[in-house]
Design a protein around this motif. Structure first.
Motif, mmCIF file in Angstrom:
data_model
loop_
_atom_site.group_PDB
_atom_site.id
_atom_site.type_symbol
_atom_site.label_atom_id
_atom_site.label_comp_id
_atom_site.label_asym_id
_atom_site.label_seq_id
_atom_site.Cartn_x
_atom_site.Cartn_y
_atom_site.Cartn_z
ATOM 1 N N PHE A 14 0.879 -1.037 0.260
ATOM 2 C CA PHE A 14 0.127 0.219 0.283
ATOM 3 C C PHE A 14 0.597 1.579 -0.181
ATOM 4 C CE2 PHE A 14 -2.427 -3.382 1.540
ATOM 5 C CZ PHE A 14 -3.952 -3.235 0.821
ATOM 6 N N HIS A 15 1.557 1.550 -0.815
ATOM 7 C CA HIS A 15 2.820 2.335 -1.225
ATOM 8 C C HIS A 15 1.901 3.584 -2.057
ATOM 9 C CE1 HIS A 15 5.552 0.049 1.236
ATOM 10 N NE2 HIS A 15 5.145 -0.703 -0.071
ATOM 11 N N GLY A 16 2.577 5.127 -1.708
ATOM 12 C CA GLY A 16 2.296 5.809 -2.465
ATOM 13 C C GLY A 16 1.778 7.483 -2.504
ATOM 14 N N CYS A 17 2.337 8.019 -2.835
ATOM 15 C CA CYS A 17 1.847 9.835 -1.874
ATOM 16 C C CYS A 17 0.420 9.808 -2.430
ATOM 17 C CB CYS A 17 2.398 10.572 -3.007
ATOM 18 S SG CYS A 17 4.496 10.681 -2.354
ATOM 19 N N LEU A 18 -0.776 9.270 -3.020
ATOM 20 C CA LEU A 18 -2.212 8.935 -2.905
ATOM 21 C C LEU A 18 -2.614 8.603 -1.779
ATOM 22 C CD1 LEU A 18 -2.817 8.738 -7.311
ATOM 23 C CD2 LEU A 18 -2.022 11.021 -5.686
ATOM 24 N N GLU A 19 -3.819 9.192 -1.375
ATOM 25 C CA GLU A 19 -4.142 8.523 -0.907
ATOM 26 C C GLU A 19 -5.288 7.397 -0.556
ATOM 27 O OE1 GLU A 19 -8.736 9.694 2.027
ATOM 28 O OE2 GLU A 19 -7.595 11.381 1.626
ATOM 29 N N GLU A 20 -5.715 6.941 -2.379
ATOM 30 C CA GLU A 20 -6.406 6.080 -2.763
ATOM 31 C C GLU A 20 -5.161 5.174 -2.547
ATOM 32 O OE1 GLU A 20 -6.262 9.170 -5.304
ATOM 33 O OE2 GLU A 20 -7.528 9.564 -3.836
ATOM 34 N N GLU A 21 -3.273 5.335 -2.979
ATOM 35 C CA GLU A 21 -2.929 4.175 -2.978
ATOM 36 C C GLU A 21 -2.830 3.429 -1.523
ATOM 37 O OE1 GLU A 21 0.295 5.167 -6.598
ATOM 38 O OE2 GLU A 21 0.040 6.550 -4.534
ATOM 39 N N GLY A 22 -2.942 4.079 -0.571
ATOM 40 C CA GLY A 22 -2.862 4.023 0.718
ATOM 41 C C GLY A 22 -4.412 2.935 1.056
ATOM 42 N N LYS A 23 -5.344 3.037 0.234
ATOM 43 C CA LYS A 23 -6.275 2.218 0.467
ATOM 44 C C LYS A 23 -6.687 1.478 -0.430
ATOM 45 C CE LYS A 23 -9.189 5.717 2.358
ATOM 46 N NZ LYS A 23 -9.970 7.213 1.463
ATOM 47 N N ILE A 24 -6.255 0.819 -1.838
ATOM 48 C CA ILE A 24 -7.032 -0.034 -2.736
ATOM 49 C C ILE A 24 -5.472 -1.079 -3.286
ATOM 50 C CG2 ILE A 24 -7.989 1.207 -3.958
ATOM 51 C CD1 ILE A 24 -7.019 1.836 -5.708
ATOM 52 N N GLY A 25 -4.035 -0.134 -2.499
ATOM 53 C CA GLY A 25 -2.677 -1.072 -2.483
ATOM 54 C C GLY A 25 -2.299 -1.309 -4.636
ATOM 55 N N SER A 26 -1.398 -1.688 -4.399
ATOM 56 C CA SER A 26 -0.720 -1.909 -6.106
ATOM 57 C C SER A 26 0.371 -3.352 -5.550
ATOM 58 C CB SER A 26 -0.282 -1.267 -6.158
ATOM 59 O OG SER A 26 0.117 -1.483 -7.584
ATOM 60 N N ASP A 27 0.440 -3.965 -6.631
ATOM 61 C CA ASP A 27 1.103 -5.024 -7.222
ATOM 62 C C ASP A 27 2.903 -4.310 -7.030
ATOM 63 O OD1 ASP A 27 -0.356 -7.592 -7.548
ATOM 64 O OD2 ASP A 27 -1.263 -7.093 -8.735
#
Length: 119
Positions: A14-27
């Motif tokens: 769940f890394h990233g500067c955007l708030e959404e990245e902390g919620k939805i996550g990524s590979d």
């Protein structure tokens, strides 16, 4: 001197500067390369004398589970732990890749790579 490599350690983080990245996550994919003296391990066939890749994998997974805004911050935490926890390692390189980053274009991945040498 020897080199051990862990390639394509896959995580969902769940890394990233955007708030959404902390919620939805990524590979993510992580590559780790570490240099150490392998002579004792080679001579003795004793895991205690070797660089334990299970330990390296554990460090990567645990650090990838801690949310950060920047991939640079994640890389530095991994580098610090590897050098702190595995004294035989003299040089370590870590590359953290975010797969399909949200940058408004067709980009397969973005990678940050950093390295540290034991002083």
């Amino acid at each position: 001197m020897g080199l051990i490599k862990l390639k394509n350690i896959r995580t969902f983080s769940f890394h990233g500067c955007l708030e959404e990245e902390g919620k939805i996550g990524s590979d993510y994919s992580v590559e780790l390369r570490a240099k150490a003296d392998f002579l004792k391990a080679a001579a003795t066939d004793d895991l205690a004398m070797a660089v334990d890749y299970v330990h390296l994998h554990k460090i990567v997974v645990e650090e990838m589970d801690i949310r950060s805004k920047l991939l640079e911050h994640v890389c530095q935490r991994i580098l610090n732990r590897v050098l702190h926890e595995i004294p035989v390692i003299v040089h370590v390189t870590v590359a953290v890749s975010k797969i399909n980053p949200p940058i408004g274009g067709d980009v397969e991945l973005v990678t940050v790579e950093m390295e540290e040498f034991r002083a």
